[in-house]
Structures are given as structure tokens and as C-alpha cells.
Design a protein around this motif. Structure first.
Motif, mmCIF file in Angstrom:
data_model
loop_
_atom_site.group_PDB
_atom_site.id
_atom_site.type_symbol
_atom_site.label_atom_id
_atom_site.label_comp_id
_atom_site.label_asym_id
_atom_site.label_seq_id
_atom_site.Cartn_x
_atom_site.Cartn_y
_atom_site.Cartn_z
ATOM 1 N N MET A 2 2.203 2.037 -3.355
ATOM 2 C CA MET A 2 1.229 2.545 -4.317
ATOM 3 C C MET A 2 0.790 3.971 -4.056
ATOM 4 S SD MET A 2 0.638 0.412 -6.700
ATOM 5 C CE MET A 2 -0.813 1.181 -7.373
ATOM 6 N N VAL A 3 1.075 4.509 -2.866
ATOM 7 C CA VAL A 3 0.595 5.849 -2.507
ATOM 8 C C VAL A 3 1.048 6.920 -3.499
ATOM 9 C CG1 VAL A 3 0.830 7.674 -0.766
ATOM 10 C CG2 VAL A 3 0.143 5.390 -0.091
ATOM 11 N N HIS A 20 -2.422 10.009 -9.845
ATOM 12 C CA HIS A 20 -3.688 9.833 -10.552
ATOM 13 C C HIS A 20 -4.768 10.751 -10.000
ATOM 14 C CE1 HIS A 20 -2.744 6.599 -13.323
ATOM 15 N NE2 HIS A 20 -2.002 6.063 -12.368
ATOM 16 N N ARG A 21 -4.781 10.961 -8.710
ATOM 17 C CA ARG A 21 -5.765 11.861 -8.112
ATOM 18 C C ARG A 21 -5.525 13.289 -8.581
ATOM 19 N NH1 ARG A 21 -7.597 12.276 -1.825
ATOM 20 N NH2 ARG A 21 -8.914 14.086 -2.105
ATOM 21 N N ARG A 28 1.677 6.743 -6.677
ATOM 22 C CA ARG A 28 0.912 6.587 -7.922
ATOM 23 C C ARG A 28 -0.539 7.019 -7.719
ATOM 24 N NH1 ARG A 28 1.917 1.762 -11.942
ATOM 25 N NH2 ARG A 28 3.963 2.589 -11.469
ATOM 26 N N TRP A 29 -1.122 6.701 -6.561
ATOM 27 C CA TRP A 29 -2.497 7.138 -6.279
ATOM 28 C C TRP A 29 -2.562 8.659 -6.241
ATOM 29 C CZ3 TRP A 29 -3.225 3.272 -1.707
ATOM 30 C CH2 TRP A 29 -3.566 2.021 -2.218
ATOM 31 N N TRP A 30 -1.570 9.300 -5.612
ATOM 32 C CA TRP A 30 -1.552 10.765 -5.550
ATOM 33 C C TRP A 30 -1.458 11.361 -6.950
ATOM 34 C CZ3 TRP A 30 2.409 11.306 -1.006
ATOM 35 C CH2 TRP A 30 1.746 11.099 0.200
ATOM 36 N N VAL A 57 0.844 -1.204 0.000
ATOM 37 C CA VAL A 57 0.000 0.000 0.000
ATOM 38 C C VAL A 57 0.874 1.247 0.000
ATOM 39 C CG1 VAL A 57 -1.627 1.339 1.389
ATOM 40 C CG2 VAL A 57 -2.021 -1.091 1.017
#
Length: 103
Positions: free
Chosen positions: A64-65, A71-72, A67-69, A61
Motif C-alpha cells: 500500500m505504500v 495520495h499524499r 498508493r499512500w505516497w 502494508v
């Protein structure tokens, strides 16, 4: 059909639970984990496996943070762009004469 899917999901969850429960019951003997500098940890094997699983999920997790940021941030940027065609820059507009294949 909906009740059948619910029943199949329930049976799958029960099978997974009982499999993991049997694994825990069969692996109650002590395991020793040797860390650096002579530090050790003694715990039942099932707890050692559970700790390793939780640590792996947490590291996944955390990996992945970023990459999530990203994309957000891109999604928020795309949400705030103007939507009418007159607001688009001229370079983004293409006509049928610009395409080399003529389609």
C-alpha cells in the motif's frame, strides 16, 4: 450510552484475547516449516501462525505504500493550489450556456 459502548468494546477485546490465548495453549506442539535448499524451522505451531500473520500484514502494508505516497502527493498538490476564482484557468470555468441539457 457511552459507558455501555465502552463496556461492549472491553468485552469484545477480552473475548478476542481469551480466544487467541486458548488457541495458543491448544497448539503448543512442534511444527516443522520446510524452506528451500533443505532448510527447516522447528517452532511451536502458534509461533508459525503468528509469524505468517505478521509477514502477511507487513507485505500488505508494503504493497500500500506507493498508493499512500500518491495520495499524499495529490493532497499536498491540492493544498497548494490557489483558492480564489480569479486564479482558475479559463478552461475550468463553465457557464449554463456550455451545458447541453440546459440545467
Amino acid at each position: 450510552m457511552k459507558n455501555l459502548m465502552w463496556l461492549l468494546q472491553l468485552l469484545l477485546k477480552a473475548a478476542i484475547f481469551f480466544t487467541l490465548f486458548a488457541f495458543a495453549l491448544n497448539n503448543q506442539h512442534e511444527a516443522v516449516v520446510h524452506f528451500f535448499f533443505g532448510t527447516t524451522w522447528q517452532a511451536p505451531l502458534v509461533l508459525v501462525v503468528l509469524a505468517a500473520f505478521i509477514l502477511g500484514v507487513a507485505l500488505g502494508v508494503l504493497g500500500m505504500v506507493p498508493r499512500w505516497w500518491k495520495h499524499r502527493r495529490l493532497a499536498q498538490h491540492a493544498h497548494h493550489l490557489p483558492t480564489d476564482a480569479s486564479a482558475k484557468p479559463e478552461a475550468a470555468k463553465t457557464t449554463s450556456a456550455d451545458t447541453p441539457h440546459g440545467i
